[in-house]
Design a protein around this motif. Sequence first.
Motif, PDB file in Angstrom:
ATOM      1  N   ARG A 133       0.650  -1.250  -0.078  1.00  0.00           N
ATOM      2  CA  ARG A 133      -0.237  -0.064  -0.334  1.00  0.00           C
ATOM      3  C   ARG A 133       0.546   1.388  -0.116  1.00  0.00           C
ATOM      4  N   GLU A 134       1.617   0.925   0.737  1.00  0.00           N
ATOM      5  CA  GLU A 134       2.918   2.444   1.093  1.00  0.00           C
ATOM      6  C   GLU A 134       3.569   2.853  -0.338  1.00  0.00           C
ATOM      7  N   LEU A 135       3.791   1.511  -1.049  1.00  0.00           N
ATOM      8  CA  LEU A 135       5.077   2.048  -1.985  1.00  0.00           C
ATOM      9  C   LEU A 135       3.510   2.107  -3.641  1.00  0.00           C
ATOM     10  N   ASP A 136       2.556   1.893  -3.421  1.00  0.00           N
ATOM     11  CA  ASP A 136       1.193   2.347  -4.483  1.00  0.00           C
ATOM     12  C   ASP A 136       1.250   3.974  -3.841  1.00  0.00           C
ATOM     13  N   LEU A 137       1.060   4.033  -2.800  1.00  0.00           N
ATOM     14  CA  LEU A 137       0.761   5.984  -2.323  1.00  0.00           C
ATOM     15  C   LEU A 137       2.065   6.847  -3.175  1.00  0.00           C
ATOM     16  N   LEU A 138       3.387   5.623  -3.072  1.00  0.00           N
ATOM     17  CA  LEU A 138       4.815   6.366  -2.936  1.00  0.00           C
ATOM     18  C   LEU A 138       4.676   6.626  -4.556  1.00  0.00           C
ATOM     19  N   CYS A 139       4.479   5.354  -5.456  1.00  0.00           N
ATOM     20  CA  CYS A 139       4.700   5.213  -6.612  1.00  0.00           C
ATOM     21  C   CYS A 139       3.281   6.961  -6.966  1.00  0.00           C
ATOM     22  N   GLU A 140       2.347   6.748  -6.942  1.00  0.00           N
ATOM     23  CA  GLU A 140       1.549   8.186  -6.901  1.00  0.00           C
ATOM     24  C   GLU A 140       2.422   8.972  -7.191  1.00  0.00           C
ATOM     25  N   GLU A 141       3.305   9.594  -5.669  1.00  0.00           N
ATOM     26  CA  GLU A 141       3.286  10.812  -5.740  1.00  0.00           C
ATOM     27  C   GLU A 141       4.779  11.019  -6.970  1.00  0.00           C
ATOM     28  N   ALA A 142       5.943   9.920  -7.095  1.00  0.00           N
ATOM     29  CA  ALA A 142       5.994  10.240  -8.288  1.00  0.00           C
ATOM     30  C   ALA A 142       5.600  10.450  -9.102  1.00  0.00           C
ATOM     31  N   VAL A 143       4.442   9.377  -9.620  1.00  0.00           N
ATOM     32  CA  VAL A 143       4.243  10.032 -11.210  1.00  0.00           C
ATOM     33  C   VAL A 143       3.658  11.228 -11.056  1.00  0.00           C
ATOM     34  N   TYR A 144       3.087  11.565 -10.217  1.00  0.00           N
ATOM     35  CA  TYR A 144       2.199  13.845 -10.258  1.00  0.00           C
ATOM     36  C   TYR A 144       3.087  14.093 -10.082  1.00  0.00           C
ATOM     37  N   THR A 145       4.751  13.634  -9.141  1.00  0.00           N
ATOM     38  CA  THR A 145       6.277  14.487  -9.646  1.00  0.00           C
ATOM     39  C   THR A 145       6.055  15.004 -11.212  1.00  0.00           C
ATOM     40  N   VAL A 146       6.194  13.892 -11.847  1.00  0.00           N
ATOM     41  CA  VAL A 146       6.401  13.882 -13.428  1.00  0.00           C
ATOM     42  C   VAL A 146       5.612  14.556 -14.409  1.00  0.00           C
ATOM     43  N   MET A 147       4.174  14.507 -13.985  1.00  0.00           N
ATOM     44  CA  MET A 147       3.849  14.787 -14.964  1.00  0.00           C
ATOM     45  C   MET A 147       3.124  16.581 -14.682  1.00  0.00           C
ATOM     46  N   ASN A 148       4.312  17.223 -13.193  1.00  0.00           N
ATOM     47  CA  ASN A 148       3.698  18.614 -13.020  1.00  0.00           C
ATOM     48  C   ASN A 148       4.996  19.215 -12.994  1.00  0.00           C
ATOM     49  N   ARG A 149       6.056  18.244 -14.038  1.00  0.00           N
ATOM     50  CA  ARG A 149       7.455  19.034 -13.344  1.00  0.00           C
ATOM     51  C   ARG A 149       7.478  20.215 -14.381  1.00  0.00           C
ATOM     52  N   VAL A 150       8.327  21.622 -13.835  1.00  0.00           N
ATOM     53  CA  VAL A 150       8.205  22.531 -14.193  1.00  0.00           C
ATOM     54  C   VAL A 150       9.912  22.846 -14.138  1.00  0.00           C
ATOM     55  N   GLY A 151      10.287  23.811 -15.032  1.00  0.00           N
ATOM     56  CA  GLY A 151      12.000  24.178 -15.358  1.00  0.00           C
ATOM     57  C   GLY A 151      12.077  23.856 -16.661  1.00  0.00           C
ATOM     58  N   VAL A 152      13.641  24.280 -16.736  1.00  0.00           N
ATOM     59  CA  VAL A 152      14.677  23.485 -17.428  1.00  0.00           C
ATOM     60  C   VAL A 152      15.552  22.571 -17.210  1.00  0.00           C
ATOM     61  N   PRO A 153      15.784  21.958 -17.895  1.00  0.00           N
ATOM     62  CA  PRO A 153      15.812  20.322 -17.236  1.00  0.00           C
ATOM     63  C   PRO A 153      17.155  20.542 -17.803  1.00  0.00           C
ATOM     64  N   CYS A 154      18.554  19.806 -16.816  1.00  0.00           N
ATOM     65  CA  CYS A 154      19.699  19.689 -17.061  1.00  0.00           C
ATOM     66  C   CYS A 154      20.128  18.825 -18.075  1.00  0.00           C
ATOM     67  N   PRO A 155      20.937  18.803 -18.894  1.00  0.00           N
ATOM     68  CA  PRO A 155      21.651  18.310 -19.298  1.00  0.00           C
ATOM     69  C   PRO A 155      21.370  17.032 -19.518  1.00  0.00           C
ATOM     70  N   GLN A 156      21.576  16.303 -17.791  1.00  0.00           N
ATOM     71  CA  GLN A 156      21.722  15.044 -18.119  1.00  0.00           C
ATOM     72  C   GLN A 156      19.958  14.523 -17.388  1.00  0.00           C
TER      73      GLN A 156
END
Length: 819
Positions: A128-151
């Motif tokens: 259950r905790e892994l699923d919630l943590l995965c949701e947090e990571a997916v939310y982070t990816v879908m809401n990313r802003v700013g200019v990413p570094c080359p790597q």
Amino acid sequence: MVFIHFPLTIYGMRREHKTNPANRWPMSMSSLLDIKSSVLRQVQSRQSTRGRTEPEAPTSSPVVPCPESTSPRVAEGNGEFFERMKHILQKQENMHRMAQNEGQDDNGTALPPETVTDICVPEKVTRRELDLLCEEAVYTVMNRVGVPCPQYVTNERELFSYLQKVFAIESEEQNIILHRVQEAKRASYSLKVSVMEGKNLLAKDANGYSDPYCMLGILLGQTPRELEDRKERKFSFRKKKDKTEKRSNVREVLAAKCIQVTEVKPETLNPVWNEHFVFEIDDAFSDLLHLDIWDHDDDVSVAEACKKLNEISGLKGMGRYFKQIAKSVRSNGNAASAVEENVDDFLGCLNIPINEIPVDGCDRWFKLEPRSSASKVQGECHLILKLFTTQRDTCLSKRDSHLAIHEKLLSQIIGYEHSQVQVEPYNWDGTLSRPAQTVLSHHAVQAGLSPLQQAIIRWRCYSSHHRSQRMCYSFLLGLLWVIEEEWDAPSVQGELEASLADSFSLYTDYCLALLRNMRQTFPCSSPTAITRCEFMLRTLGHIHIMQAFKTVCPFRKELHLEISTVIKKTTVEWYEGIISQHKPDEGTLEEELRRLVSVVDAVCADVQRGQNVYNKLFSSSVKVEFFVVSYRQLEKLVAGDVSTAMERVRGMLEQEGSRLTHTMGETLFELYISLKTLQLFREFLPLRDAKMLALTGFHEWFKISIHMWLQIVHEKSCDRIHRAVEVDQLEPVHNLAKHSTSAVDVTTCFNQVQKFWAELSWPDSAGAFIFVTRLTDDICSAAVLYSELIKRKVERSQLGQGNKNLTSQVVPSCKEREI
């Protein structure tokens, strides 16, 4: 004619004029008495100078015996006795060479385990905790802003695929999480702006300086047409000077949701503000950060008007915006025609799109821009910009703090990344893949974590992971350096302070637990293990000198005291293990003594390893003298067990009619030599620690047995002489041969006796004199016995029938004899 020559040398019985051929003399009883007197003078002289000055450390360590290298027990006989005694003496030299070469090559052997069961190991995360943590990571990816570094990875699908592996979820389950995140509210962003300083600004006052201050705010997102118009006309925080100029829409009139103003820095072209502001962002993809720099001239300036405005909250306060700004651009109520002469002078502006700010933030100098083609500006402004989220629509964000969530995410990624390392996983340096760096960097930005907070979380996660999976200790040391560089005590409060203190304590306790079993965990036979031990100690020592540790763990005991206690405890436990392995208290007294020899040899080997290897590591890293602590402990334990056994030996030998057997004598001699080797290590102790050791005077335990052992040596020497004479063919001596076979054998026998005496190195002057007298008499009687035996053999032989003068020439030649 047959001539028999054999040189005779006894260690410790050399005359001062031995190098002068003219002083060589034939054997006589008066000469033997001179020898005894000379030896006594030398011994007493050596004893009188002992202890007056601290001895210098030897250039090389004493020889080290090995438990497995005890002398072989072969069948009893004349030659076998001396062969066994030779093995006893050579054992020391052989084991010394082995100790010197130990640890030169790993030989491809696997490293021993470094896990400790009684130290807190991170618990496994539930599904259950892994699923919630995965949701947090997916939310982070879908809401990313700013200019990413080359790597960083910019492909969203690649990131989702990586997260699926990290959290070990099926495609269907991941699709459910993706749908849930798409239905959630998008993250709300804020921008932290640090206005640091300016330089080379334009001078606006008559004195050649300006009184600069900054006004800054967020311009709302513009339509494509408005953005095109803005390229021709820059915004500024002031009223238009020309009433006939066409007014822009309401969004531009309002200019910003909130205007912030710095302090005025009087009479300078290089102002230093170092002020920090936070702005809410409506649209991170279209909003704009705008900054003006003005020269303060009026009593009631735009800056002061904006300060009053910022004290007002709510819609009513915003409604007064126009009046405040309008008043600020007039001079005490003058007409509009006079406004341009009295308003603050413009020094330059900046327009920074929010979507052009790097993901990890921005810390740089920006060149000031004019507001129109007619404006004249110069100089630069130093800004630090950082985006973060103020609201996230995830289950974890509503329950846990940003610090806790980021730590859980990093821990999960670390576990996955380490599992992918195929070559030397024990030496993993913590390097993460590009997708991992992308997800973690975006989450750290969105969580608004400072560099210090990120450094503490990284240390906590990696040091916690180290308790279950081995890592590169030098990497952990590098994480501590980052904390030290970023350390700011006032900013570490509450949850963060408690978590940092907890990580320091757990890491210290874990390392101390590893040291309790260090002889198995970090064996000297493995250079890799020793290197790991060195970096572990360096990391441990660095923690305890850090200001961060002193701040969050003020009541922790001093490290050197804790480590010294651990060394004492583990040394006793190791010794008890050796005792239980050899069981010296079982069997007959002779068997007990043989097992004690193995125990003392094992202790000598351990002491040498401590002196050669471990002491350097502990002394340089944590300021603890490993050898001193360990040696004193082992020396005391050995002395207690051996003295108890020797009390039984003495009681047995003092019984009427008791006699020392040959094998018992050999065992006692070997035990004496092993104890002497162990005692020699005291030369490496400081003078204050070398006094009153438990083994001081241990030779007294062997006094009775040594007398009996010398009798055995004499008997064996005589037996060997009889055998040598028996097998001697008495062939004529040729030019290439100076000695008969019996002379060579007898000479070898005497040389071995001389070595036995040298190895005894009896420290008591009175006892040494008695033993020298005994040895002198034994050697003389043996020499006389040989002369008589060879004389009778020659007389009985056919070769000697016509040589009546032969018997007078059988006495050994003294030209090659040194006493």
